[in-house]
Design a protein around this motif. Structure first.
Motif, PDB file in Angstrom:
ATOM      1  N   ASP A 130       0.807  -1.228   0.000  1.00 17.94           N
ATOM      2  CA  ASP A 130       0.000   0.000   0.000  1.00 17.94           C
ATOM      3  C   ASP A 130       0.839   1.276   0.000  1.00 17.94           C
ATOM      4  O   ASP A 130       0.561   2.210  -0.730  1.00 17.94           O
ATOM      5  N   SER A 131       1.879   1.312   0.837  1.00 18.95           N
ATOM      6  CA  SER A 131       2.649   2.558   0.930  1.00 18.95           C
ATOM      7  C   SER A 131       3.813   2.590  -0.062  1.00 18.95           C
ATOM      8  O   SER A 131       4.176   3.650  -0.559  1.00 18.95           O
ATOM      9  N   MET A 132       4.399   1.436  -0.361  1.00 22.18           N
ATOM     10  CA  MET A 132       5.614   1.460  -1.176  1.00 22.18           C
ATOM     11  C   MET A 132       5.341   1.256  -2.656  1.00 22.18           C
ATOM     12  O   MET A 132       6.212   1.516  -3.490  1.00 22.18           O
ATOM     13  N   ILE A 133       4.150   0.766  -2.986  1.00 23.73           N
ATOM     14  CA  ILE A 133       3.873   0.457  -4.390  1.00 23.73           C
ATOM     15  C   ILE A 133       2.354   0.471  -4.616  1.00 23.73           C
ATOM     16  O   ILE A 133       1.742  -0.526  -4.988  1.00 23.73           O
ATOM     17  N   PRO A 134       1.734   1.667  -4.374  1.00 21.35           N
ATOM     18  CA  PRO A 134       0.263   1.745  -4.371  1.00 21.35           C
ATOM     19  C   PRO A 134      -0.392   1.369  -5.701  1.00 21.35           C
ATOM     20  O   PRO A 134      -1.555   0.958  -5.700  1.00 21.35           O
ATOM     21  N   SER A 135       0.359   1.487  -6.812  1.00 25.41           N
ATOM     22  CA  SER A 135      -0.268   1.200  -8.112  1.00 25.41           C
ATOM     23  C   SER A 135       0.017  -0.208  -8.608  1.00 25.41           C
ATOM     24  O   SER A 135      -0.152  -0.497  -9.797  1.00 25.41           O
ATOM     25  N   LEU A 136       0.449  -1.105  -7.737  1.00 29.06           N
ATOM     26  CA  LEU A 136       0.828  -2.452  -8.198  1.00 29.06           C
ATOM     27  C   LEU A 136      -0.312  -3.134  -8.961  1.00 29.06           C
ATOM     28  O   LEU A 136      -0.075  -3.887  -9.906  1.00 29.06           O
ATOM     29  N   SER A 137      -1.559  -2.822  -8.576  1.00 24.55           N
ATOM     30  CA  SER A 137      -2.725  -3.483  -9.205  1.00 24.55           C
ATOM     31  C   SER A 137      -2.742  -3.282 -10.725  1.00 24.55           C
ATOM     32  O   SER A 137      -3.304  -4.096 -11.447  1.00 24.55           O
ATOM     33  N   LYS A 138      -2.092  -2.190 -11.187  1.00 19.16           N
ATOM     34  CA  LYS A 138      -2.060  -1.936 -12.642  1.00 19.16           C
ATOM     35  C   LYS A 138      -1.304  -3.032 -13.406  1.00 19.16           C
ATOM     36  O   LYS A 138      -1.446  -3.162 -14.607  1.00 19.16           O
ATOM     37  N   LEU A 139      -0.449  -3.758 -12.690  1.00 18.88           N
ATOM     38  CA  LEU A 139       0.367  -4.778 -13.352  1.00 18.88           C
ATOM     39  C   LEU A 139      -0.209  -6.180 -13.182  1.00 18.88           C
ATOM     40  O   LEU A 139       0.368  -7.153 -13.651  1.00 18.88           O
ATOM     41  N   ILE A 140      -1.324  -6.287 -12.476  1.00 17.13           N
ATOM     42  CA  ILE A 140      -1.836  -7.608 -12.077  1.00 17.13           C
ATOM     43  C   ILE A 140      -3.193  -7.897 -12.710  1.00 17.13           C
ATOM     44  O   ILE A 140      -4.044  -7.005 -12.797  1.00 17.13           O
ATOM     45  N   THR A 141      -3.355  -9.154 -13.148  1.00 18.42           N
ATOM     46  CA  THR A 141      -4.672  -9.619 -13.615  1.00 18.42           C
ATOM     47  C   THR A 141      -5.125 -10.718 -12.646  1.00 18.42           C
ATOM     48  O   THR A 141      -4.329 -11.168 -11.814  1.00 18.42           O
ATOM     49  N   PRO A 142      -6.388 -11.183 -12.769  1.00 14.28           N
ATOM     50  CA  PRO A 142      -6.828 -12.249 -11.839  1.00 14.28           C
ATOM     51  C   PRO A 142      -5.967 -13.508 -11.936  1.00 14.28           C
ATOM     52  O   PRO A 142      -5.838 -14.253 -10.956  1.00 14.28           O
ATOM     53  N   SER A 143      -5.335 -13.743 -13.098  1.00 15.60           N
ATOM     54  CA  SER A 143      -4.538 -14.971 -13.222  1.00 15.60           C
ATOM     55  C   SER A 143      -3.048 -14.754 -12.937  1.00 15.60           C
ATOM     56  O   SER A 143      -2.233 -15.658 -13.143  1.00 15.60           O
ATOM     57  N   SER A 144      -2.688 -13.560 -12.463  1.00 11.88           N
ATOM     58  CA  SER A 144      -1.273 -13.276 -12.216  1.00 11.88           C
ATOM     59  C   SER A 144      -0.700 -14.149 -11.101  1.00 11.88           C
ATOM     60  O   SER A 144      -1.403 -14.509 -10.152  1.00 11.88           O
ATOM     61  N   ILE A 145       0.593 -14.452 -11.240  1.00  5.90           N
ATOM     62  CA  ILE A 145       1.339 -15.049 -10.126  1.00  5.90           C
ATOM     63  C   ILE A 145       2.259 -13.949  -9.608  1.00  5.90           C
ATOM     64  O   ILE A 145       3.085 -13.418 -10.363  1.00  5.90           O
ATOM     65  N   VAL A 146       2.109 -13.585  -8.336  1.00  4.84           N
ATOM     66  CA  VAL A 146       2.931 -12.515  -7.777  1.00  4.84           C
ATOM     67  C   VAL A 146       4.021 -13.120  -6.890  1.00  4.84           C
ATOM     68  O   VAL A 146       3.734 -13.888  -5.957  1.00  4.84           O
ATOM     69  N   ILE A 147       5.273 -12.796  -7.217  1.00  7.06           N
ATOM     70  CA  ILE A 147       6.424 -13.273  -6.427  1.00  7.06           C
ATOM     71  C   ILE A 147       7.027 -12.083  -5.684  1.00  7.06           C
ATOM     72  O   ILE A 147       7.321 -11.048  -6.292  1.00  7.06           O
ATOM     73  N   ASN A 148       7.214 -12.272  -4.387  1.00  5.36           N
ATOM     74  CA  ASN A 148       7.687 -11.196  -3.511  1.00  5.36           C
ATOM     75  C   ASN A 148       9.080 -11.588  -2.987  1.00  5.36           C
ATOM     76  O   ASN A 148       9.222 -12.557  -2.248  1.00  5.36           O
ATOM     77  N   ILE A 149      10.104 -10.838  -3.413  1.00  2.00           N
ATOM     78  CA  ILE A 149      11.475 -11.115  -2.933  1.00  2.00           C
ATOM     79  C   ILE A 149      11.968  -9.867  -2.197  1.00  2.00           C
ATOM     80  O   ILE A 149      12.058  -8.791  -2.784  1.00  2.00           O
ATOM     81  N   ASP A 150      12.274 -10.025  -0.914  1.00  2.67           N
ATOM     82  CA  ASP A 150      12.551  -8.824  -0.112  1.00  2.67           C
ATOM     83  C   ASP A 150      13.382  -9.162   1.122  1.00  2.67           C
ATOM     84  O   ASP A 150      13.456 -10.320   1.551  1.00  2.67           O
ATOM     85  N   HIS A 151      13.942  -8.101   1.702  1.00  3.73           N
ATOM     86  CA  HIS A 151      14.755  -8.261   2.915  1.00  3.73           C
ATOM     87  C   HIS A 151      14.280  -7.361   4.063  1.00  3.73           C
ATOM     88  O   HIS A 151      15.005  -7.209   5.046  1.00  3.73           O
ATOM     89  N   HIS A 152      13.107  -6.725   3.922  1.00  3.37           N
ATOM     90  CA  HIS A 152      12.595  -5.907   5.025  1.00  3.37           C
ATOM     91  C   HIS A 152      12.044  -6.794   6.139  1.00  3.37           C
ATOM     92  O   HIS A 152      11.165  -7.618   5.888  1.00  3.37           O
ATOM     93  N   GLN A 153      12.522  -6.528   7.339  1.00  4.41           N
ATOM     94  CA  GLN A 153      12.089  -7.309   8.518  1.00  4.41           C
ATOM     95  C   GLN A 153      10.561  -7.429   8.577  1.00  4.41           C
ATOM     96  O   GLN A 153      10.017  -8.497   8.781  1.00  4.41           O
TER      97      GLN A 153
END
Lengths: 349, 349
Positions: free
Chosen positions: B89-112
């Motif tokens: 929500d705060s770091m990437i509020p427009s992410l929904s623009k890149l996603i469709t109902p069939s999308s696979i979302v992969i999250n790679i991160d190091h934030h605690q």
């Protein structure tokens, strides 16, 4: 037998050592003499870790820093190991005080122009710091680097690479840093001790000095002036001008940075810095009786400050235009990256 | 199967990808999306390397930086890989623009505090940078890191560790840096591009701002003020305040640094920094509706500047004295080093 193997043989066969470095020791000198001294003591050798000058307080956090002494031993050890010293006369004029006719002098260094003094010389201009060479020597001696030794070697490498930013930083530098962290060096803590320890006065001085910042028309040359009045206002006698030159050098597009500083004796000390292999500031400083390295040099002038400034600035402009003209003629010439950005070890730069 | 193995399986099985990161991307985000994108393209995948915001010019030197696009593809790829983003929500509020109902979302991160969004999540708070995780992923995919990929991963690690100075720097960080140099990353050149590229205006602003530097009696707290007048004089609109806070933080003995900056809209932006685990500036910023990390946070206030300053300074003094009182009661309490010095990725800090 390689130079380092010869040195290992001498070290294994002898019992009493002095380990020392150049006057006004820097992080590489201090870290390297301390690490080698501690390692030899671990295997029962008798070692005097000697400094000609006081150790800057910033290194007080290093384990066993108290072992570094400025007292010359009554009975001089036979083996004198001199680290990080390219040239005896200018960098270590009192070395003779540590030497007898029967001394064995070992010279371990990474300065390109090392004069190869001493009975044994292990010279490696590709080593980012003498700390890298000592890491190798300790390994060859079969001594384990423990949590007392690791921080000293880390400091040696950290300071001589400007926190892994200078052109001397190699894959080997990082490999050794990784190993030192495994052995107990704490990168963040050490960086904080070394770099987050600026005297308040230096920061105040920087503010005052920055108000005099000037650039030439082409924005290749920046210079500023530190007056005695500024030093009084900032309550600082002997500022680390390097902090200021490094900051100015980080302005985009610059080729050369100059800092003019008035001394109490009405001299003008000039610090010169260039970026990478662009301009050889050593050549400029030499014209005024100074010297240093290609990317960092210094000289001292006498005369009215504005007149002296003009002379130096004219010489810099001349070097920049000569360099640019030469570049037009030799577009494809290769430069040697190992001769460029190095933090100077010598005094007064 | 480990999260990274699951992700490898998905990547191997699919053909079309979007790789992206948070808004206002930093060095870790940019280096990581570019490196992963280039690696996947090397094995014939079709990859859109996407940024929501413009890429700061300082990274223009990275090989194939031109591949990063801000155009959303007409036909959206199935797999969306989101890097270096703890919270959508705060770091990437427009992410929904890149996603469709069939999308696979992969999250790679190091934030605690990563919210573990997405279908697959590879979270490693011990990684100094997402660049370290991408280094591992590329290795697991069996793709060779070449001289095009290595500089991007090096930039990711360099910037998120503050040139190997922050508490997140580990033996692994150095091991990976060593390997990247072997693969063609040039440490000095990259450091010069990233760190020796300050706009002249920022340096002039620093000079003006330093004249307002004040410390509290115990010299634990330093603060300065950047006015709209200073910004005009320095001809800079959007200064990188981080450069100034970092410099002030390097004064010896300080626990907290504050920079107050007037905005055009008559708001006051406050940047807060602490050294290591000493004081939690996130807690202070939160009291004023802001946030960040333990060692770096920010908030925005409205009201007369001197009044607002007093409020914040009082809160800082309170936190310092509370901390000191608490320390007397719990001398042996251990702190978690991995929660401390981190450069924040979020906006406005």
């Amino acid at each position: 037998m390689s130079p380092e193997e010869q040195i290992i043989k001498i070290i294994k066969g002898e019992q009493r050592f002095i380990v020392t470095s150049h006057i006004n020791p820097d992080g590489d000198s201090i870290g390297s003499i301390l690490a080698l001294g501690l390692a030899l003591r671990k295997v029962g050798k008798e070692v005097t870790i000697f400094s000609f000058d006081p150790i800057p307080k910033v290194y007080n956090f290093l384990p066993r820093i108290d072992l570094i002494t400025r007292d010359i031993p009554f009975s001089l050890p036979k083996v004198v190991i001199v680290l990080d010293c390219g040239e005896i006369d200018s960098m270590i004029p009192s070395l003779s005080k540590l030497i007898t006719p029967s001394s064995i002098v070992i010279n371990i260094d990474h300065h390109q122009g090392n004069s190869k003094f001493g009975d044994y010389c292990y010279l490696d201009p590709k080593a980012a710091a003498v700390g890298e060479q000592i890491y190798k020597i300790i390994g060859l001696l079969g001594i384990r680097i423990d949590k007392e030794i690791a921080p000293s070697l880390y400091v040696a490498i950290l300071t001589d690479t400007g926190s892994f930013k200078f052109i001397n930083t190699t894959a080997d530098t990082f490999r050794i840093a990784s190993s030192l962290v495994k052995s107990g060096a704490n990168p963040a803590l050490i960086s904080q001790k070394v770099y987050e320890n600026k005297p308040l006065g230096l920061v105040r001085l920087m503010g005052l000095a920055l108000t005099t910042l000037k650039l030439n028309k082409k924005r290749e040359l920046a210079y500023l002036t530190i007056t005695q009045d500024m030093l009084k206002k900032s309550k600082i006698n002997n500022p680390e001008v390097r902090v200021i030159t490094d900051f100015i050098r980080s302005i985009q597009g610059l080729k050369v940075v100059l800092v003019f500083r008035e001394t109490k004796g009405k001299e003008i000390k000039v610090s010169l810095r260039s970026k990478g292999e662009e301009i050889d500031v050593n050549r400029i400083a030499s014209k005024f009786g100074g010297g240093g390295h290609q990317a960092a040099a210094g000289c001292t002038l006498k005369g009215p400050i504005e007149e002296m400034k003009m002379k130096v600035l004219e010489e810099v402009e001349l070097q920049i235009s000569t360099k640019l003209n030469a570049e037009c003629g030799m577009r494809n010439a290769e430069s040697n990256p190992h001769s460029a950005i190095r933090t100077p070890n010598s005094v007064g730069i």
